[in-house]
Design an enzyme around this catalytic site. Structure first.
Site, PDB file in Angstrom:
ATOM      1  N   GLY A  91      -1.592   1.353   7.957  1.00  0.00           N
ATOM      2  CA  GLY A  91      -2.267   2.255   7.013  1.00  0.00           C
ATOM      3  C   GLY A  91      -3.689   1.812   6.734  1.00  0.00           C
ATOM      4  O   GLY A  91      -4.128   1.787   5.581  1.00  0.00           O
ATOM      5  N   ALA A  92      -4.421   1.497   7.807  1.00  0.00           N
ATOM      6  CA  ALA A  92      -5.751   0.899   7.622  1.00  0.00           C
ATOM      7  C   ALA A  92      -6.881   1.914   7.727  1.00  0.00           C
ATOM      8  O   ALA A  92      -8.046   1.545   7.684  1.00  0.00           O
ATOM      9  CB  ALA A  92      -5.949  -0.212   8.646  1.00  0.00           C
ATOM     10  N   SER A  93      -6.558   3.195   7.852  1.00  0.00           N
ATOM     11  CA  SER A  93      -7.630   4.175   8.038  1.00  0.00           C
ATOM     12  C   SER A  93      -8.380   4.482   6.749  1.00  0.00           C
ATOM     13  O   SER A  93      -9.512   4.947   6.782  1.00  0.00           O
ATOM     14  CB  SER A  93      -7.061   5.474   8.624  1.00  0.00           C
ATOM     15  OG  SER A  93      -6.045   5.986   7.785  1.00  0.00           O
ATOM     16  N   ASP A  98       3.396   6.166  14.005  1.00  0.00           N
ATOM     17  CA  ASP A  98       4.123   6.501  12.776  1.00  0.00           C
ATOM     18  C   ASP A  98       5.183   5.427  12.575  1.00  0.00           C
ATOM     19  O   ASP A  98       6.182   5.382  13.297  1.00  0.00           O
ATOM     20  CB  ASP A  98       4.762   7.887  12.918  1.00  0.00           C
ATOM     21  CG  ASP A  98       5.455   8.317  11.632  1.00  0.00           C
ATOM     22  OD1 ASP A  98       5.730   7.455  10.770  1.00  0.00           O
ATOM     23  OD2 ASP A  98       5.719   9.532  11.487  1.00  0.00           O
ATOM     24  N   ASN A 126       0.795  -2.557   4.676  1.00  0.00           N
ATOM     25  CA  ASN A 126       0.114  -1.841   3.588  1.00  0.00           C
ATOM     26  C   ASN A 126       0.532  -0.379   3.490  1.00  0.00           C
ATOM     27  O   ASN A 126       0.618   0.166   2.388  1.00  0.00           O
ATOM     28  CB  ASN A 126      -1.398  -1.949   3.812  1.00  0.00           C
ATOM     29  CG  ASN A 126      -2.162  -0.927   2.991  1.00  0.00           C
ATOM     30  OD1 ASN A 126      -2.317  -1.062   1.783  1.00  0.00           O
ATOM     31  ND2 ASN A 126      -2.626   0.136   3.656  1.00  0.00           N
ATOM     32  N   TYR A 165       9.882   5.788  -5.358  1.00  0.00           N
ATOM     33  CA  TYR A 165       8.735   4.910  -5.072  1.00  0.00           C
ATOM     34  C   TYR A 165       8.920   3.557  -5.768  1.00  0.00           C
ATOM     35  O   TYR A 165       8.814   2.496  -5.140  1.00  0.00           O
ATOM     36  CB  TYR A 165       7.443   5.596  -5.548  1.00  0.00           C
ATOM     37  CG  TYR A 165       6.200   4.772  -5.311  1.00  0.00           C
ATOM     38  CD1 TYR A 165       5.652   4.649  -4.044  1.00  0.00           C
ATOM     39  CD2 TYR A 165       5.566   4.115  -6.370  1.00  0.00           C
ATOM     40  CE1 TYR A 165       4.517   3.887  -3.827  1.00  0.00           C
ATOM     41  CE2 TYR A 165       4.430   3.348  -6.160  1.00  0.00           C
ATOM     42  CZ  TYR A 165       3.901   3.245  -4.894  1.00  0.00           C
ATOM     43  OH  TYR A 165       2.766   2.480  -4.685  1.00  0.00           O
ATOM     44  N   LYS A 217       9.648  -0.137  -3.866  1.00  0.00           N
ATOM     45  CA  LYS A 217       8.766  -1.298  -4.003  1.00  0.00           C
ATOM     46  C   LYS A 217       9.512  -2.485  -4.616  1.00  0.00           C
ATOM     47  O   LYS A 217       9.235  -3.639  -4.282  1.00  0.00           O
ATOM     48  CB  LYS A 217       7.535  -0.931  -4.846  1.00  0.00           C
ATOM     49  CG  LYS A 217       6.623   0.123  -4.193  1.00  0.00           C
ATOM     50  CD  LYS A 217       6.017  -0.356  -2.888  1.00  0.00           C
ATOM     51  CE  LYS A 217       4.916   0.572  -2.377  1.00  0.00           C
ATOM     52  NZ  LYS A 217       4.285   0.102  -1.141  1.00  0.00           N
TER      53      LYS A 217
HETATM   54  N1  LIG Z   1      -3.679   3.566  -4.579  1.00  0.00           N
HETATM   55  C1  LIG Z   1      -2.958   3.094  -5.578  1.00  0.00           C
HETATM   56  O1  LIG Z   1      -3.209   3.407  -6.764  1.00  0.00           O
HETATM   57  C2  LIG Z   1      -1.823   2.119  -5.313  1.00  0.00           C
HETATM   58  C3  LIG Z   1      -1.244   1.444  -6.396  1.00  0.00           C
HETATM   59  C4  LIG Z   1      -0.208   0.542  -6.158  1.00  0.00           C
HETATM   60  C5  LIG Z   1       0.238   0.331  -4.865  1.00  0.00           C
HETATM   61  N2  LIG Z   1      -0.335   1.012  -3.824  1.00  0.00           N
HETATM   62  C6  LIG Z   1       0.180   0.758  -2.474  1.00  0.00           C
HETATM   63  O2  LIG Z   1      -0.892   0.372  -1.636  1.00  0.00           O
HETATM   64  C7  LIG Z   1      -0.662   0.823  -0.310  1.00  0.00           C
HETATM   65  C8  LIG Z   1      -1.871   1.611   0.186  1.00  0.00           C
HETATM   66  O3  LIG Z   1      -2.094   2.664  -0.730  1.00  0.00           O
HETATM   67  P1  LIG Z   1      -3.404   3.606  -0.636  1.00  0.00           P
HETATM   68  O4  LIG Z   1      -3.466   4.370  -1.900  1.00  0.00           O
HETATM   69  O5  LIG Z   1      -4.565   2.812  -0.190  1.00  0.00           O
HETATM   70  O6  LIG Z   1      -2.941   4.578   0.550  1.00  0.00           O
HETATM   71  P2  LIG Z   1      -3.620   5.929   1.098  1.00  0.00           P
HETATM   72  O7  LIG Z   1      -5.041   6.011   0.683  1.00  0.00           O
HETATM   73  O8  LIG Z   1      -2.695   7.041   0.752  1.00  0.00           O
HETATM   74  O9  LIG Z   1      -3.557   5.664   2.677  1.00  0.00           O
HETATM   75  C9  LIG Z   1      -2.333   5.558   3.283  1.00  0.00           C
HETATM   76  C10 LIG Z   1      -2.518   4.953   4.648  1.00  0.00           C
HETATM   77  O10 LIG Z   1      -1.221   4.746   5.208  1.00  0.00           O
HETATM   78  C11 LIG Z   1      -1.113   5.461   6.416  1.00  0.00           C
HETATM   79  N3  LIG Z   1       0.270   5.895   6.561  1.00  0.00           N
HETATM   80  C12 LIG Z   1       1.033   6.617   5.707  1.00  0.00           C
HETATM   81  N4  LIG Z   1       2.263   6.811   6.237  1.00  0.00           N
HETATM   82  C13 LIG Z   1       2.257   6.187   7.438  1.00  0.00           C
HETATM   83  C14 LIG Z   1       3.207   6.047   8.482  1.00  0.00           C
HETATM   84  N5  LIG Z   1       4.430   6.596   8.384  1.00  0.00           N
HETATM   85  N6  LIG Z   1       2.861   5.359   9.594  1.00  0.00           N
HETATM   86  C15 LIG Z   1       1.626   4.793   9.715  1.00  0.00           C
HETATM   87  N7  LIG Z   1       0.677   4.901   8.759  1.00  0.00           N
HETATM   88  C16 LIG Z   1       0.997   5.590   7.654  1.00  0.00           C
HETATM   89  C17 LIG Z   1      -2.128   6.582   6.348  1.00  0.00           C
HETATM   90  O11 LIG Z   1      -2.487   7.022   7.649  1.00  0.00           O
HETATM   91  P3  LIG Z   1      -2.954   8.575   7.897  1.00  0.00           P
HETATM   92  O12 LIG Z   1      -4.143   8.805   7.002  1.00  0.00           O
HETATM   93  O13 LIG Z   1      -3.283   8.645   9.332  1.00  0.00           O
HETATM   94  O14 LIG Z   1      -1.779   9.424   7.483  1.00  0.00           O
HETATM   95  C18 LIG Z   1      -3.261   5.849   5.617  1.00  0.00           C
HETATM   96  O15 LIG Z   1      -3.979   5.037   6.526  1.00  0.00           O
HETATM   97  C19 LIG Z   1       0.636   1.626  -0.350  1.00  0.00           C
HETATM   98  O16 LIG Z   1       1.718   0.822   0.051  1.00  0.00           O
HETATM   99  C20 LIG Z   1       0.774   1.992  -1.822  1.00  0.00           C
HETATM  100  O17 LIG Z   1       2.119   2.194  -2.211  1.00  0.00           O
HETATM  101  C21 LIG Z   1      -1.356   1.902  -4.018  1.00  0.00           C
END
Ligand SMILES: NC(=O)c1ccc[n+]([C@@H]2O[C@H](COP(=O)([O-])OP(=O)(O)OC[C@H]3O[C@@H](n4cnc5c(N)ncnc54)[C@H](OP(=O)(O)O)[C@@H]3O)[C@@H](O)[C@H]2O)c1
Length: 252
Positions: A12-14, A61, A88, A157, A161
């Protein structure tokens, strides 16, 4: 922290936290494999912005049954070895018990666990096998404050976690003899590009007031904790869960 000569795989590094983590590792000399699911354009942009060279995109995926094994195999084929794995990628699905029908409810549980727990457990399996071949490595799993505080409208969710935390700690004990260290980072609400675009002013105000710092986490701050757990000096912190939530939720 110096990550020269380290090969790092980040799921999920994009965008969001994964992107900030990729940037932080690249700035410290690592070669980064950037996994993403479908957003080719965002992944290409992230790749272009990274410092240094030798980074590589890996579209996969991870929620598909063979996804984790293929991802680790493709990474090792390209880079030669896996030193650091950052799990991630994660999803969160709204499924308020008062509002959704049973199909929505049960699908949300299945889909959330597929990505947030089963994919990560399979990545730990194949990642650890690859690390055993080279004498060890580091795994950092990205959890959430919701594991401890509860997620009333997204219970799957929070549960996924909490299970991720428990799995990480079990594996920290099991894999120590292979010199594989496992840490967890549990962020509070983090101001990613997507969060900035989707929040209403009222929601934003509410989130800001959760922390005594009156702000959300920045992706860079979460990345900093991930790099710490992946660093050479942090091996004895295996099994640790680091909160990055601005004192918005304090657990004992
Ligand atoms: N943001 C927050 O407030 C927050 C708070 C607490 C914890 N977290 C945790 O932090 C992590 C990252 O969160 P984020 O908010 O930065 O995420 P995000 O902006 O929603 O980005 C998600 C990333 O994961 C990829 N992804 C999703 N499903 C996937 C799959 N099945 N296979 C491969 N790649 C996948 C997406 O790729 P595509 O774009 O190509 O789909 C994207 O690169 C997550 O585990 C989340 O639960 C986030």
């Amino acid at each position: 922290m110096d990550f020269s000569n380290k090969n790092v795989l980040i799921t999920g590094a994009s965008r969001g936290i994964g992107k900030a983590t990729a940037q932080a590792f690249a700035e410290k000399g690592a070669k980064v494999g950037l996994n993403y699911r479908s957003n080719e354009q965002a992944a290409q942009m992230t790749l272009m912005e990274l410092a240094g060279e030798g980074h590589h995109l890996l579209r996969q995926d991870i929620s598909e049954k063979t996804g984790p094994q293929e991802l680790i195999t493709n990474f090792v084929d390209h880079f030669g070895s896996l030193d650091i794995l950052v799990n991630n990628a994660g999803i969160s699905i709204f499924h308020d018990i008062e509002e959704v029908d049973f199909d929505h409810w049960t699908n949300a549980w299945v889909d959330t666990f597929k990505t947030n727990l089963f994919a990560v457990s399979n990545l730990c399996y194949w990642g650890a096998k690859a690390m055993m071949e080279t004498g060890g490595g580091k795994i950092v799993n990205v959890s959430s404050r919701g594991a401890f505080r509860g997620e009333p409208t997204k219970p799957a969710y929070g549960a996924s976690k909490a299970a991720l935390n428990s799995m990480s700690q079990s594996l920290a004990k099991k894999l120590a003899k292979h010199h594989i260290h496992i840490g967890v980072v549990a962020p509070g609400f983090t101001e990613t590009e997507m969060a900035a675009e989707t929040l209403t002013p009222v929601e934003r105000d509410h989130l800001l007031r959760e922390s005594p710092f009156q702000r959300m986490a920045q992706p860079k701050e979460v990345a900093h904790a991930i790099l710490f757990l992946a660093s050479e000096g942090a091996g004895y912190s295996s099994g640790t869960i680091i909160d990055v939530n601005g004192a918005s939720y304090l657990r004992s």
